[in-house]
Design a protein around this motif. Sequence first.
Motif, PDB file in Angstrom:
ATOM      1  N   PHE A  32       0.860  -1.186   0.000  1.00 46.52           N
ATOM      2  CA  PHE A  32       0.000   0.000   0.000  1.00 46.52           C
ATOM      3  C   PHE A  32       0.896   1.235   0.000  1.00 46.52           C
ATOM      4  O   PHE A  32       1.945   1.237   0.613  1.00 46.52           O
ATOM      5  N   ASN A  33       0.642   2.244  -0.441  1.00 47.01           N
ATOM      6  CA  ASN A  33      -0.217   2.961  -1.315  1.00 47.01           C
ATOM      7  C   ASN A  33       0.578   3.489  -2.479  1.00 47.01           C
ATOM      8  O   ASN A  33       1.569   4.155  -2.215  1.00 47.01           O
ATOM      9  N   PRO A  34       0.212   3.225  -3.706  1.00 41.82           N
ATOM     10  CA  PRO A  34      -1.039   2.640  -4.168  1.00 41.82           C
ATOM     11  C   PRO A  34      -1.049   1.130  -3.968  1.00 41.82           C
ATOM     12  O   PRO A  34       0.004   0.499  -3.928  1.00 41.82           O
ATOM     13  N   PRO A  35      -2.232   0.551  -3.829  1.00 36.79           N
ATOM     14  CA  PRO A  35      -2.315  -0.892  -3.561  1.00 36.79           C
ATOM     15  C   PRO A  35      -1.820  -1.754  -4.723  1.00 36.79           C
ATOM     16  O   PRO A  35      -2.081  -1.465  -5.885  1.00 36.79           O
ATOM     17  N   ALA A  36      -1.080  -2.787  -4.364  1.00 42.10           N
ATOM     18  CA  ALA A  36      -0.635  -3.810  -5.312  1.00 42.10           C
ATOM     19  C   ALA A  36      -0.661  -5.137  -4.564  1.00 42.10           C
ATOM     20  O   ALA A  36      -0.257  -5.207  -3.405  1.00 42.10           O
ATOM     21  N   ILE A  37      -1.170  -6.175  -5.204  1.00 40.19           N
ATOM     22  CA  ILE A  37      -1.330  -7.478  -4.551  1.00 40.19           C
ATOM     23  C   ILE A  37      -0.680  -8.543  -5.416  1.00 40.19           C
ATOM     24  O   ILE A  37      -0.860  -8.553  -6.634  1.00 40.19           O
ATOM     25  N   ARG A  38       0.068  -9.433  -4.786  1.00 37.70           N
ATOM     26  CA  ARG A  38       0.676 -10.595  -5.450  1.00 37.70           C
ATOM     27  C   ARG A  38       0.286 -11.830  -4.649  1.00 37.70           C
ATOM     28  O   ARG A  38       0.403 -11.842  -3.429  1.00 37.70           O
ATOM     29  N   ILE A  39      -0.157 -12.875  -5.340  1.00 39.56           N
ATOM     30  CA  ILE A  39      -0.499 -14.146  -4.700  1.00 39.56           C
ATOM     31  C   ILE A  39       0.388 -15.213  -5.318  1.00 39.56           C
ATOM     32  O   ILE A  39       0.297 -15.487  -6.515  1.00 39.56           O
ATOM     33  N   MET A  40       1.255 -15.810  -4.496  1.00 34.49           N
ATOM     34  CA  MET A  40       2.230 -16.786  -4.971  1.00 34.49           C
ATOM     35  C   MET A  40       2.052 -18.108  -4.252  1.00 34.49           C
ATOM     36  O   MET A  40       1.640 -18.131  -3.103  1.00 34.49           O
ATOM     37  N   GLY A  41       2.429 -19.187  -4.895  1.00 29.03           N
ATOM     38  CA  GLY A  41       2.352 -20.509  -4.293  1.00 29.03           C
ATOM     39  C   GLY A  41       1.598 -21.445  -5.202  1.00 29.03           C
ATOM     40  O   GLY A  41       1.680 -21.354  -6.419  1.00 29.03           O
ATOM     41  N   THR A  42       0.815 -22.325  -4.601  1.00 29.10           N
ATOM     42  CA  THR A  42       0.058 -23.284  -5.394  1.00 29.10           C
ATOM     43  C   THR A  42      -1.099 -22.592  -6.105  1.00 29.10           C
ATOM     44  O   THR A  42      -1.446 -21.463  -5.800  1.00 29.10           O
ATOM     45  N   GLN A  43      -1.716 -23.295  -7.041  1.00 27.30           N
ATOM     46  CA  GLN A  43      -2.774 -22.721  -7.873  1.00 27.30           C
ATOM     47  C   GLN A  43      -4.035 -22.402  -7.074  1.00 27.30           C
ATOM     48  O   GLN A  43      -4.365 -23.088  -6.106  1.00 27.30           O
ATOM     49  N   LEU A  44      -4.725 -21.385  -7.527  1.00 27.27           N
ATOM     50  CA  LEU A  44      -6.022 -21.012  -6.966  1.00 27.27           C
ATOM     51  C   LEU A  44      -7.117 -21.460  -7.918  1.00 27.27           C
ATOM     52  O   LEU A  44      -6.908 -21.545  -9.128  1.00 27.27           O
ATOM     53  N   ARG A  45      -8.300 -21.699  -7.362  1.00 30.71           N
ATOM     54  CA  ARG A  45      -9.456 -21.991  -8.211  1.00 30.71           C
ATOM     55  C   ARG A  45      -9.864 -20.716  -8.938  1.00 30.71           C
ATOM     56  O   ARG A  45      -9.735 -19.607  -8.413  1.00 30.71           O
ATOM     57  N   GLU A  46     -10.387 -20.883 -10.134  1.00 23.51           N
ATOM     58  CA  GLU A  46     -10.809 -19.730 -10.938  1.00 23.51           C
ATOM     59  C   GLU A  46     -11.919 -18.943 -10.231  1.00 23.51           C
ATOM     60  O   GLU A  46     -11.953 -17.721 -10.300  1.00 23.51           O
ATOM     61  N   PRO A  71      -9.832  -2.851 -11.649  1.00 22.79           N
ATOM     62  CA  PRO A  71      -8.641  -3.674 -11.894  1.00 22.79           C
ATOM     63  C   PRO A  71      -8.936  -5.145 -11.624  1.00 22.79           C
ATOM     64  O   PRO A  71      -9.802  -5.481 -10.810  1.00 22.79           O
ATOM     65  N   LYS A  72      -8.234  -6.005 -12.320  1.00 22.76           N
ATOM     66  CA  LYS A  72      -8.434  -7.448 -12.170  1.00 22.76           C
ATOM     67  C   LYS A  72      -7.085  -8.130 -11.989  1.00 22.76           C
ATOM     68  O   LYS A  72      -6.054  -7.613 -12.397  1.00 22.76           O
ATOM     69  N   PRO A  80       5.479 -17.890 -11.519  1.00 23.46           N
ATOM     70  CA  PRO A  80       4.019 -18.020 -11.615  1.00 23.46           C
ATOM     71  C   PRO A  80       3.303 -17.444 -10.389  1.00 23.46           C
ATOM     72  O   PRO A  80       3.519 -17.906  -9.272  1.00 23.46           O
ATOM     73  N   HIS A  81       2.499 -16.412 -10.620  1.00 23.42           N
ATOM     74  CA  HIS A  81       1.716 -15.809  -9.540  1.00 23.42           C
ATOM     75  C   HIS A  81       0.614 -14.939 -10.129  1.00 23.42           C
ATOM     76  O   HIS A  81       0.626 -14.609 -11.309  1.00 23.42           O
ATOM     77  N   TRP A  82      -0.341 -14.587  -9.289  1.00 20.89           N
ATOM     78  CA  TRP A  82      -1.412 -13.677  -9.659  1.00 20.89           C
ATOM     79  C   TRP A  82      -1.023 -12.287  -9.177  1.00 20.89           C
ATOM     80  O   TRP A  82      -0.525 -12.135  -8.067  1.00 20.89           O
ATOM     81  N   ALA A  83      -1.282 -11.267  -9.990  1.00 18.21           N
ATOM     82  CA  ALA A  83      -0.919  -9.899  -9.633  1.00 18.21           C
ATOM     83  C   ALA A  83      -2.057  -8.941  -9.948  1.00 18.21           C
ATOM     84  O   ALA A  83      -2.759  -9.099 -10.943  1.00 18.21           O
ATOM     85  N   MET A  84      -2.236  -7.959  -9.068  1.00 12.20           N
ATOM     86  CA  MET A  84      -3.217  -6.890  -9.289  1.00 12.20           C
ATOM     87  C   MET A  84      -2.564  -5.581  -8.871  1.00 12.20           C
ATOM     88  O   MET A  84      -2.036  -5.477  -7.771  1.00 12.20           O
ATOM     89  N   GLU A  85      -2.595  -4.607  -9.759  1.00 13.95           N
ATOM     90  CA  GLU A  85      -2.085  -3.269  -9.473  1.00 13.95           C
ATOM     91  C   GLU A  85      -3.272  -2.312  -9.513  1.00 13.95           C
ATOM     92  O   GLU A  85      -4.121  -2.407 -10.399  1.00 13.95           O
ATOM     93  N   MET A  86      -3.320  -1.400  -8.548  1.00 11.18           N
ATOM     94  CA  MET A  86      -4.385  -0.397  -8.506  1.00 11.18           C
ATOM     95  C   MET A  86      -3.742   0.981  -8.383  1.00 11.18           C
ATOM     96  O   MET A  86      -3.751   1.585  -7.309  1.00 11.18           O
ATOM     97  N   PRO A  87      -3.159   1.504  -9.487  1.00 11.68           N
ATOM     98  CA  PRO A  87      -2.336   2.709  -9.403  1.00 11.68           C
ATOM     99  C   PRO A  87      -3.073   3.984  -9.007  1.00 11.68           C
ATOM    100  O   PRO A  87      -2.475   4.888  -8.466  1.00 11.68           O
ATOM    101  N   LYS A  88      -4.358   4.063  -9.260  1.00 11.90           N
ATOM    102  CA  LYS A  88      -5.100   5.294  -8.939  1.00 11.90           C
ATOM    103  C   LYS A  88      -5.945   5.150  -7.682  1.00 11.90           C
ATOM    104  O   LYS A  88      -6.838   5.950  -7.436  1.00 11.90           O
ATOM    105  N   MET A  89      -5.673   4.131  -6.885  1.00 14.19           N
ATOM    106  CA  MET A  89      -6.464   3.865  -5.691  1.00 14.19           C
ATOM    107  C   MET A  89      -5.666   4.229  -4.438  1.00 14.19           C
ATOM    108  O   MET A  89      -4.454   4.411  -4.490  1.00 14.19           O
TER     109      MET A  89
END
Length: 144
Positions: A32-46, A71-72, A80-89
């Motif tokens: 935080f701030n701006p928020p950014a999220i990374r999810i690493m490790g084993t797979q997630l369900r859709e 943002p998605k 391999p990981h999931w990432a979300m950036e929210m630059p204007k939040m």
Amino acid sequence: VIIFSPFSPFSLLHSSATTRKQMPCLIVVLRFNPPAIRIMGTQLREETVHRLNSKIYTATTTSHSPKQEPPKFEFVSNPPHWAMEMPKMYCDQTGRSMVMLTIIEALEAEDWRLKASHSMVHNSQCWKSTDAGMDTTRLVFLRA
């Protein structure tokens, strides 16, 4: 001084392949701030990724424009990981808690349990000046 222990998020990142198979872990890094999220490790369900996409955007403190596309999470292949950036939040302390609660609830629905957390505040003496005022939180989850 950083102390590495069996339950440290740092040691979980560098564990051997055999340990990861026996005890799968998922590490969520929130900045935080701006928020950014990374999810690493084993797979997630859709469905978990869709649930997070629909709820995290509304948990931030910034007002939301119905014209703006929320943002998605995007899958990044290396590493391999999931990432979300929210630059204007922006997230104040309540917004940060709501984002973390949203993530915890979504992952608990997939039988992940929060095992450990680590948080640090970036200040201008320790980090480059552009990071001053930001903070990073790591959440470590294990399969139930």
